[in-house]
Design a protein around this motif. Structure first.
Motif, PDB file in Angstrom:
ATOM      1  N   ASP A 261      -7.671 -25.789  -0.372  1.00 10.18           N
ATOM      2  CA  ASP A 261      -8.682 -25.583   0.800  1.00 10.18           C
ATOM      3  C   ASP A 261      -9.449 -27.033   0.703  1.00 10.18           C
ATOM      4  O   ASP A 261      -9.819 -27.705   1.573  1.00 10.18           O
ATOM      5  CB  ASP A 261      -9.698 -24.737   0.877  1.00 10.18           C
ATOM      6  CG  ASP A 261     -10.791 -24.236   1.564  1.00 10.18           C
ATOM      7  OD1 ASP A 261     -10.416 -24.198   2.601  1.00 10.18           O
ATOM      8  OD2 ASP A 261     -11.827 -24.924   1.349  1.00 10.18           O
ATOM      9  N   GLN A 262      -9.867 -27.579  -0.350  1.00 15.53           N
ATOM     10  CA  GLN A 262     -10.488 -28.796  -0.692  1.00 15.53           C
ATOM     11  C   GLN A 262      -9.964 -29.545  -1.771  1.00 15.53           C
ATOM     12  O   GLN A 262      -9.489 -28.838  -2.782  1.00 15.53           O
ATOM     13  CB  GLN A 262     -11.936 -28.520  -0.940  1.00 15.53           C
ATOM     14  CG  GLN A 262     -12.789 -27.995   0.222  1.00 15.53           C
ATOM     15  CD  GLN A 262     -14.184 -27.543  -0.178  1.00 15.53           C
ATOM     16  OE1 GLN A 262     -14.742 -28.500  -0.630  1.00 15.53           O
ATOM     17  NE2 GLN A 262     -14.808 -26.420   0.450  1.00 15.53           N
TER      18      GLN A 262
ATOM     19  N   CYS B   1     -10.408 -29.062  -7.350  1.00 17.86           N
ATOM     20  CA  CYS B   1      -9.558 -28.549  -6.172  1.00 17.86           C
ATOM     21  C   CYS B   1     -10.386 -27.253  -5.876  1.00 17.86           C
ATOM     22  O   CYS B   1     -10.913 -26.514  -6.808  1.00 17.86           O
ATOM     23  CB  CYS B   1      -8.383 -28.763  -6.073  1.00 17.86           C
ATOM     24  SG  CYS B   1      -7.588 -27.191  -7.123  1.00 17.86           S
ATOM     25  N   TYR B   2     -10.331 -26.702  -4.637  1.00 16.69           N
ATOM     26  CA  TYR B   2     -10.807 -25.064  -4.488  1.00 16.69           C
ATOM     27  C   TYR B   2      -9.379 -24.785  -3.866  1.00 16.69           C
ATOM     28  O   TYR B   2      -8.667 -25.134  -2.981  1.00 16.69           O
ATOM     29  CB  TYR B   2     -11.739 -25.402  -3.214  1.00 16.69           C
ATOM     30  CG  TYR B   2     -12.948 -25.413  -3.958  1.00 16.69           C
ATOM     31  CD1 TYR B   2     -13.878 -24.381  -4.170  1.00 16.69           C
ATOM     32  CD2 TYR B   2     -13.597 -26.869  -3.785  1.00 16.69           C
ATOM     33  CE1 TYR B   2     -15.154 -24.453  -4.770  1.00 16.69           C
ATOM     34  CE2 TYR B   2     -14.802 -27.027  -4.510  1.00 16.69           C
ATOM     35  CZ  TYR B   2     -15.709 -25.741  -4.929  1.00 16.69           C
ATOM     36  OH  TYR B   2     -16.893 -25.967  -5.468  1.00 16.69           O
TER      37      TYR B   2
ATOM     38  N   GLY C 267     -11.613 -18.153  -3.367  1.00 18.83           N
ATOM     39  CA  GLY C 267     -11.733 -19.523  -3.460  1.00 18.83           C
ATOM     40  C   GLY C 267     -11.791 -19.953  -4.983  1.00 18.83           C
ATOM     41  O   GLY C 267     -12.919 -19.659  -5.471  1.00 18.83           O
ATOM     42  N   TYR C 268     -10.966 -20.412  -5.572  1.00 17.18           N
ATOM     43  CA  TYR C 268     -10.958 -20.865  -7.084  1.00 17.18           C
ATOM     44  C   TYR C 268     -11.267 -22.211  -7.028  1.00 17.18           C
ATOM     45  O   TYR C 268     -10.565 -23.112  -6.835  1.00 17.18           O
ATOM     46  CB  TYR C 268      -9.738 -20.436  -7.638  1.00 17.18           C
ATOM     47  CG  TYR C 268      -9.373 -19.115  -7.909  1.00 17.18           C
ATOM     48  CD1 TYR C 268     -10.097 -18.312  -9.061  1.00 17.18           C
ATOM     49  CD2 TYR C 268      -8.796 -18.305  -7.135  1.00 17.18           C
ATOM     50  CE1 TYR C 268      -9.782 -16.996  -9.172  1.00 17.18           C
ATOM     51  CE2 TYR C 268      -8.691 -16.686  -7.072  1.00 17.18           C
ATOM     52  CZ  TYR C 268      -9.120 -16.403  -8.238  1.00 17.18           C
ATOM     53  OH  TYR C 268      -8.744 -14.796  -8.368  1.00 17.18           O
ATOM     54  N   ARG C 269     -12.466 -22.551  -8.002  1.00 18.66           N
ATOM     55  CA  ARG C 269     -12.537 -23.979  -8.161  1.00 18.66           C
ATOM     56  C   ARG C 269     -12.011 -24.250  -9.500  1.00 18.66           C
ATOM     57  O   ARG C 269     -12.387 -23.864 -10.480  1.00 18.66           O
ATOM     58  CB  ARG C 269     -14.106 -24.324  -8.339  1.00 18.66           C
ATOM     59  CG  ARG C 269     -14.481 -25.853  -8.358  1.00 18.66           C
ATOM     60  CD  ARG C 269     -16.007 -26.056  -8.757  1.00 18.66           C
ATOM     61  NE  ARG C 269     -16.494 -27.459  -8.527  1.00 18.66           N
ATOM     62  CZ  ARG C 269     -17.598 -27.872  -9.343  1.00 18.66           C
ATOM     63  NH1 ARG C 269     -18.359 -27.172  -9.833  1.00 18.66           N
ATOM     64  NH2 ARG C 269     -17.737 -29.162  -9.269  1.00 18.66           N
TER      65      ARG C 269
ATOM     66  N   ASP D 163      -7.422 -21.479  -2.318  1.00 18.18           N
ATOM     67  CA  ASP D 163      -7.694 -20.304  -1.489  1.00 18.18           C
ATOM     68  C   ASP D 163      -6.505 -19.443  -2.122  1.00 18.18           C
ATOM     69  O   ASP D 163      -5.334 -19.528  -1.587  1.00 18.18           O
ATOM     70  CB  ASP D 163      -7.729 -20.555  -0.127  1.00 18.18           C
ATOM     71  CG  ASP D 163      -7.934 -19.131   0.820  1.00 18.18           C
ATOM     72  OD1 ASP D 163      -7.672 -18.102   0.029  1.00 18.18           O
ATOM     73  OD2 ASP D 163      -8.411 -19.351   1.775  1.00 18.18           O
TER      74      ASP D 163
END
Length: 200
Positions: free
Chosen positions: A10-11, A17-18, A25-27, A20
């Protein structure tokens, strides 16, 4: 423990990273080598390590099992925490770390931000027997089969797993080296060692 995560990126940032995973959402903190293989919007599978502290929990992730195994080995070194281990893997590939350790190359390690001479010395001293000696003619990028059998990712992963079960390094190193052959997975090695220990 979370062994791995598979989901859509996602990011992406410099350090994390994030991911999904089914709407959650896992950082995940990642090294540069993992970040290079990821892209926003694409699915990724990363092998993870959960660091639990009194005030927080942090996930660290790696694109390959080899990176994950090396991360665990670096954590076993006195004075090396998750952030330093991640920094080392961002600066050097596992293969390069093995070469530096096998050659007692402190200079390469001390070039990494945050790694001083004493830390580099501990990395070489404490991981030399776990990773195995690498011949002086070995060059990064050559066939990994030319390395000592004890330097494979399966060996490293099996060693880290057995030590996490409470076995002493000296107790399992000889057995692991005896069972290590081309094509064996970490799970194969762990089972072989545990069978032998149980049969004493």
């Amino acid at each position: 423990m979370i062994g791995y995560l598979r989901g859509k990126v996602d990011q992406l940032s410099t350090e994390a990273c994030y991911l999904d995973v089914c709407g959650v959402g896992y950082r995940v903190f990642i090294p540069a080598s993992t970040r290079e293989k990821m892209a926003v919007g694409l699915e990724a599978k990363i092998y993870t390590y959960l660091n639990v502290r009194e005030d927080a929990m942090y996930l660290f992730g790696f694109f390959t099992q080899e990176e994950h195994s090396m991360f665990l080995l670096l954590l076993s070194v006195t004075g090396v925490g998750p952030k330093m281990a991640l920094s080392i893997l961002s600066a050097m590939k596992p293969e390069g770390i093995r070469v530096s350790i096998g050659r007692n190359d402190l200079t390469s390690l001390t070039r990494i931000a945050g790694v001083g001479k004493k830390t580099a010395e501990r990395i070489v001293l404490e991981l030399r027997d776990k990773i195995g000696q690498i011949g002086v003619d070995f060059q990064p990028g050559s066939d990994s089969r030319s390395m000592a059998v004890s330097s494979g990712a399966a060996f490293d992963e099996a060693l880290a797993a057995l030590m996490s079960l409470g076995y002493q390094q000296a107790e399992i190193l000889t057995r692991l080296r005896k069972f290590t052959t081309d094509g064996k997975t970490a799970e194969d090695l762990i089972r072989s060692v545990l069978r032998e220990i149980g049969g004493r």
